[in-house]
Design an enzyme around this catalytic site. Structure first.
Site, PDB file in Angstrom:
ATOM      1  N   THR A 116      38.049  93.291  74.963  1.00  8.40           N
ATOM      2  CA  THR A 116      37.331  92.251  75.720  1.00  8.40           C
ATOM      3  C   THR A 116      38.321  91.613  76.693  1.00  8.40           C
ATOM      4  OG1 THR A 116      37.664  90.732  73.853  1.00  8.40           O
ATOM      5  CG2 THR A 116      35.517  91.829  74.027  1.00  8.40           C
ATOM      6  N   LYS A 139      41.613  95.445  68.370  1.00  9.13           N
ATOM      7  CA  LYS A 139      41.450  94.622  69.565  1.00  9.13           C
ATOM      8  C   LYS A 139      41.589  93.173  69.156  1.00  9.13           C
ATOM      9  CE  LYS A 139      38.299  92.518  70.956  1.00  9.13           C
ATOM     10  NZ  LYS A 139      37.929  91.048  70.958  1.00  9.13           N
ATOM     11  N   THR A 176      40.928  89.970  60.592  1.00  6.92           N
ATOM     12  CA  THR A 176      41.074  89.355  61.908  1.00  6.92           C
ATOM     13  C   THR A 176      40.579  90.319  62.955  1.00  6.92           C
ATOM     14  OG1 THR A 176      42.604  88.478  63.510  1.00  6.92           O
ATOM     15  CG2 THR A 176      43.433  90.208  62.138  1.00  6.92           C
ATOM     16  N   GLU A 229      46.034  85.844  74.868  1.00  6.08           N
ATOM     17  CA  GLU A 229      45.543  85.468  76.194  1.00  6.08           C
ATOM     18  C   GLU A 229      46.563  84.598  76.928  1.00  6.08           C
ATOM     19  OE1 GLU A 229      40.791  85.683  75.172  1.00  6.08           O
ATOM     20  OE2 GLU A 229      41.814  83.754  75.072  1.00  6.08           O
ATOM     21  N   ASN A 256      40.007  80.903  79.337  1.00  4.81           N
ATOM     22  CA  ASN A 256      38.973  80.398  78.439  1.00  4.81           C
ATOM     23  C   ASN A 256      38.116  79.288  79.029  1.00  4.81           C
ATOM     24  OD1 ASN A 256      39.277  81.803  75.700  1.00  4.81           O
ATOM     25  ND2 ASN A 256      41.381  81.390  76.327  1.00  4.81           N
ATOM     26  N   THR A 294      31.534  82.135  82.760  1.00  2.57           N
ATOM     27  CA  THR A 294      31.088  81.849  84.128  1.00  2.57           C
ATOM     28  C   THR A 294      31.839  82.678  85.160  1.00  2.57           C
ATOM     29  OG1 THR A 294      32.647  79.984  84.275  1.00  2.57           O
ATOM     30  CG2 THR A 294      30.383  79.503  83.590  1.00  2.57           C
TER      31      THR A 294
END
Length: 385
Positions: free
Chosen positions: A142, A168, A179, A259, A380, A385
């Site tokens: 993702t 992932k 996890t 991230e 995040n 959006t």
């Protein structure tokens, strides 16, 4: 990397969100001894609910995964959709639907696009290729920026077998039982009566359950292990060792790919009185935004580390005996010269070794995490959006 015998797979794009791969299937030519651990989040995804039912028998033969949509918080319809996916995959592959483990990952609260998923399920058999697991590793991504793969070869009575793992995960990660998504496939068997669940749980507890990126426990966490035995029997000891090594490899790859992350942090807690104490303090340190941002900025602010240890209120540690090191450099009460060296260490390394010695016992554990950067916020703040 060697692929385990008897496994076929594919990973393709079907347009769930964009033009990246988002749908994959793994299939074994014969039924596998199987087990899995799942999220402890109170709102598990529909695939987790169905997956728990299917793995209860201890036998699986296929895994179906979609990314970009987690099928979480979708009610009874979401559960029906997961069952329907397993049914159609089973029909395509010629196996019972209860031999199929479903998984989904991605945005929460949005119904699956069944109108594009079911046609892909119907074509599953024709898309399978021997091995091909790197495609699946890509299809389950993702916000990940890279595939996460690890494997080991192990001795069997008839020669050599393989354990191959893909995973992932980059955000919403602090495991409690499993996890993220992780699938571990092997062509070895284990002696009759071996408790496969206990072996997997032990490996997970030493790896994924020692990982945190942002302290958020996902609703979709799954770690599944399938063994078809086509390369013969391995010893429990050899299998367990290789499995744990793979899980640790994948854990570190996830932490490295957190991230927005620029640094992998490997934290060693030693001198703890219990594993529970080590876990509480280890997670407190690696979950602290102040610690994570200091490491990102190369700021050896040891007060933040003291704070993170001290805020574990039910595990008080005597300040006098507490020792903290970045690499080999002492942190607590560091003088200006040492602080300069510490800053250089943090700025010049992408893998940070942090050692915290509690000096209240003999237990030692490792944990993994990453720094906290502006890119995590960017990623995040605008995810949907």
């Amino acid at each position: 990397m060697h692929m385990p015998k008897g496994f076929l797979s594919f990973g393709i794009n079907i347009g769930i969100k964009d033009d990246t791969k988002d749908f994959g299937v793994i299939y074994s030519e014969i039924p596998c001894k199987a087990t899995a651990v799942f999220t402890k989040n109170n709102f598990p995804g529909a695939p987790v609910i169905v997956g728990k039912e299917h793995v209860r028998s201890g036998v699986l033969q296929a895994i179906v995964i979609n990314s970009k949509n987690s099928n979480v918080a979708t009610g009874e319809k979401g559960i029906q959709n997961s069952r329907e996916i397993c049914k159609i995959i089973g029909e395509s592959l010629g196996i019972k639907e209860t031999l199929v483990l479903p998984s989904s990952t991605g945005v929460i609260g949005v119904p699956l696009k069944m109108e594009i998923i079911l046609p892909a399920c119907k074509k599953a058999k024709s898309l399978l290729k021997p091995g091909n697991l790197e495609e699946v590793a890509e299809a389950i991504m993702t916000t990940d920026t890279r595939k996460k793969i690890s494997s080991r070869n192990i001795k069997t009575k008839s020669g050599q077998g393989t354990i191959y793992g893909i995973a992932k995960g980059a955000g919403m990660i602090e495991p409690n039982m499993a996890t993220m998504l992780c699938y571990i496939l092997s062509d070895v068997s284990l002696p009759e009566g071996t408790d496969l669940y206990s072996i997997l749980k032990s490996s997970v507890d030493q790896s994924f359950n020692c990982l945190t990126i942002d302290s958020d426990t996902s609703t979709s966490d799954t770690v599944a292990l399938l063994c078809n035995g086509l390369s013969g029997e391995s010893s429990v000891q050899d299998f367990s060792k290789a499995l744990t090594e793979i899980c640790i490899d994948l854990t570190k790859l996830i932490a490295t790919d957190g991230e927005g992350a620029t640094k992998l942090i490997e934290l060693t807690i030693s001198g703890a009185k219990s594993e529970a104490q080590a876990r509480k303090i280890g997670k407190s340190i690696l979950n602290s935004p102040l610690v994570k941002t200091a490491i990102y900025g190369g700021d050896p602010n040891w007060g933040r580390l003291i704070m993170a240890v001290g805020k574990v209120f039910d595990e008080p540690i005597p300040f006098e005996g507490l020792q903290i090191y970045f690499g080999t450099l002492p942190v607590k009460e560091a003088n200006p010269e040492t602080l300069k060296k510490l800053s250089e260490y943090l700025k010049n390394n992408t893998e940070i070794s942090l050692n915290v010695v509690l000096n209240v016992g003999t237990i030692s554990m490792k944990f993994w995490g990453c720094d906290f950067t502006e890119k995590y916020i960017e990623e995040n703040a605008y995810y949907t959006t």
